[in-house]
Design a protein around this motif. Structure first.
Motif, mmCIF file in Angstrom:
data_model
loop_
_atom_site.group_PDB
_atom_site.id
_atom_site.type_symbol
_atom_site.label_atom_id
_atom_site.label_comp_id
_atom_site.label_asym_id
_atom_site.label_seq_id
_atom_site.Cartn_x
_atom_site.Cartn_y
_atom_site.Cartn_z
ATOM 1 N N ASP A 1 0.821 -1.214 0.000
ATOM 2 C CA ASP A 1 0.000 0.000 0.000
ATOM 3 C C ASP A 1 0.853 1.261 0.000
ATOM 4 O O ASP A 1 0.615 2.180 -0.776
ATOM 5 C CB ASP A 1 -0.919 0.009 1.215
ATOM 6 N N HIS B 1 2.568 1.532 -3.308
ATOM 7 C CA HIS B 1 1.648 1.497 -4.447
ATOM 8 C C HIS B 1 2.087 0.499 -5.526
ATOM 9 O O HIS B 1 1.991 0.759 -6.720
ATOM 10 C CB HIS B 1 1.483 2.891 -5.049
ATOM 11 N N THR C 1 -10.493 10.077 -6.570
ATOM 12 C CA THR C 1 -10.841 8.953 -5.698
ATOM 13 C C THR C 1 -10.286 7.673 -6.304
ATOM 14 O O THR C 1 -10.207 7.542 -7.529
ATOM 15 C CB THR C 1 -12.365 8.810 -5.527
ATOM 16 N N VAL D 1 -7.315 1.716 -2.900
ATOM 17 C CA VAL D 1 -5.899 1.485 -2.617
ATOM 18 C C VAL D 1 -5.691 -0.005 -2.401
ATOM 19 O O VAL D 1 -6.283 -0.601 -1.491
ATOM 20 C CB VAL D 1 -5.450 2.272 -1.375
ATOM 21 N N VAL E 1 -4.325 -0.836 4.135
ATOM 22 C CA VAL E 1 -4.037 0.407 4.839
ATOM 23 C C VAL E 1 -4.703 0.258 6.187
ATOM 24 O O VAL E 1 -5.892 -0.038 6.265
ATOM 25 C CB VAL E 1 -4.631 1.622 4.093
ATOM 26 N N LEU F 1 -8.501 0.609 5.526
ATOM 27 C CA LEU F 1 -8.879 1.919 4.980
ATOM 28 C C LEU F 1 -8.522 1.968 3.497
ATOM 29 O O LEU F 1 -7.598 2.669 3.079
ATOM 30 C CB LEU F 1 -8.145 3.039 5.727
ATOM 31 N N PRO F 2 -9.264 1.246 2.669
ATOM 32 C CA PRO F 2 -8.852 1.116 1.268
ATOM 33 C C PRO F 2 -9.368 2.196 0.320
ATOM 34 O O PRO F 2 -9.037 2.190 -0.855
ATOM 35 C CB PRO F 2 -9.436 -0.248 0.875
ATOM 36 N N GLU G 1 -9.443 5.971 -0.952
ATOM 37 C CA GLU G 1 -8.605 7.172 -0.874
ATOM 38 C C GLU G 1 -9.257 8.329 -1.627
ATOM 39 O O GLU G 1 -9.725 8.175 -2.751
ATOM 40 C CB GLU G 1 -7.226 6.893 -1.473
ATOM 41 N N THR H 1 -8.167 12.280 -2.690
ATOM 42 C CA THR H 1 -7.064 13.241 -2.726
ATOM 43 C C THR H 1 -7.574 14.572 -3.256
ATOM 44 O O THR H 1 -8.225 14.616 -4.304
ATOM 45 C CB THR H 1 -5.921 12.739 -3.628
ATOM 46 N N GLY I 1 -10.912 7.100 10.117
ATOM 47 C CA GLY I 1 -10.069 7.316 8.943
ATOM 48 C C GLY I 1 -8.752 7.965 9.288
ATOM 49 O O GLY I 1 -8.417 8.196 10.456
ATOM 50 N N ARG J 1 -4.638 13.907 1.503
ATOM 51 C CA ARG J 1 -5.175 12.569 1.217
ATOM 52 C C ARG J 1 -5.932 12.034 2.420
ATOM 53 O O ARG J 1 -5.425 12.026 3.538
ATOM 54 C CB ARG J 1 -4.051 11.601 0.839
ATOM 55 N N HIS K 1 -8.046 8.612 3.891
ATOM 56 C CA HIS K 1 -8.312 7.179 3.744
ATOM 57 C C HIS K 1 -9.470 6.814 4.666
ATOM 58 O O HIS K 1 -9.470 7.163 5.851
ATOM 59 C CB HIS K 1 -7.074 6.348 4.075
#
Length: 358
Positions: free
Chosen positions: A39, A42, A262, A265, A269, A280-281, A283, A285, A329, A345, A347
């Motif tokens: 994660d 990436h 969006t 991820v 996470v 927490l997948p 994301e 930004t 989060g 960002r 999550h």
């Protein structure tokens, strides 16, 4: 024996860590990576294994890169900038040589602030004090406002603006106190399955209605994302703050631009809360092409009363972080000097399917 009563082996323990872990061979080639490393970097483990470490990441401190050439050196670094692709992340790093296998090392990464729940607890305790004080201030404020209104009725027309100013200032202080109380509140808004993109579009519409139309807003959404587990009102408030701040930050650019992205991820996470890991997948930004936050303030942007705005109180981002934490989060801030972009960002966890255990 029941599988849940079996002692986890070393691989299961490493896979469950919330910190990124890489196994490096004597040539600094990645040989294993846990889900948290997938994660943070990436890339899937399949794409990481076999790659030279310094082809995967770039470190901003040449001394650290030099120490990595020493296969027996132990290393601990806090708050170092690490570039992976286009993303720059502030991380804490450790490198531990394996005595049983000369030249082999275990390297760990954690985002600055990750897992530091003790600090969060102390911060929330500190915020409750001004919230209690704020409650005591509101009663006399109401009396002052009422007295100002009563006086205004008895004054000549030329003197009434002074009484109006008193009422307006009292209202302004009351709004500030409301925000302080919300920062110190222990009660979180209830969460439910929430359509992420509906919340974003509602927030951006609110920001644009407030006169930020000159800034180009770009949506880069993954339409396949499932609902998140969040408070719709709190999430919209977070997004309004972040998008409004981003618009203000780039307002003086020749072509001001804010991008809301969006994505899902891959990997794990995690956020550690009350002894349990939370996935927490999802994301979000929010990026802008402004000059960025003053470097002196960058490590403190989420702290109360820290602001670079002449007319700001420094409560907006502190409230944003509290609301995100209330939804289990995480939020972080990065500045990409090479691209000239500032990123915030978020999550968030997925909404659980019906019948699924927490």
């Amino acid at each position: 024996m029941n599988a849940t009563s079996e002692r986890p082996d070393a691989a299961a323990q490493i896979a469950g860590l919330i910190f990124a872990v890489l196994l490096l061979d004597p040539d600094l080639v990645v040989r294993e990576a846990n889900p948290a490393a997938e994660d943070l970097l990436h890339r899937s483990a399949r794409r990481l294994v076999g790659e030279p470490l310094l082809d995967v990441i770039a470190l901003d401190d040449e001394r650290v890169a030099q120490r990595l050439t020493d296969g027996e050196a132990r290393l601990t670094v806090r708050g170092m900038a690490m570039r992976c692709g286009e993303r720059v992340t502030q991380v804490n790093v450790t490198v531990s040589p394996l005595a049983t296998h000369p030249g082999w090392r275990v390297m760990t990464f954690s985002e600055v602030g990750q897992g530091e729940m003790g600090d969060q607890g102390r911060e929330e305790t500190a915020l409750r004090a001004p919230a209690i004080l704020a409650h005591e201030i509101k009663n006399p404020l109401a009396a002052i406002r009422g007295a100002g209104q009563l006086v205004a009725r008895k004054l000549d027309e030329k003197d009434r603006p002074l009484a109006t100013m008193i009422s307006a200032e009292v209202d302004r202080i009351a709004r500030l106190i409301d925000r302080m109380q919300r920062l110190g509140s222990e009660r979180a808004d209830p969460v439910a399955a929430t359509n992420l993109h509906e919340a974003i579009r509602s927030a951006t519409a609110t920001v644009q209605a407030a006169g930020k139309q000159r800034v180009e807003m770009v949506e880069e959404f993954d339409p396949s994302l499932p609902p998140v587990l969040a408070s719709r009102d709190a999430l919209e408030q977070v997004l309004i703050n972040l998008v409004s701040n981003a618009c203000d930050a780039c307002a003086n650019e020749r072509a001001p631009r804010v991008v809301i992205r969006t994505r899902f991820v891959s990997g794990l996470v995690s956020n550690l809360k009350l002894g349990r890991a939370i996935r927490l997948p999802i994301e979000i930004t929010v990026s802008d092409n402004g000059p960025g936050i003053d470097p002196i303030l960058r490590d403190h942007v989420f702290e109360p009363f820290v602001t670079s705005k002449a007319s700001g109180q420094g409560l907006g981002l502190a409230l944003v972080r509290k609301l995100i934490r209330d939804m289990d989060g995480r939020i972080g801030h990065q500045r990409d000097e090479r691209e000239g972009l500032t990123h915030f960002r978020i999550h968030l966890p997925l909404a659980r399917e019906e019948g699924e255990q927490p």
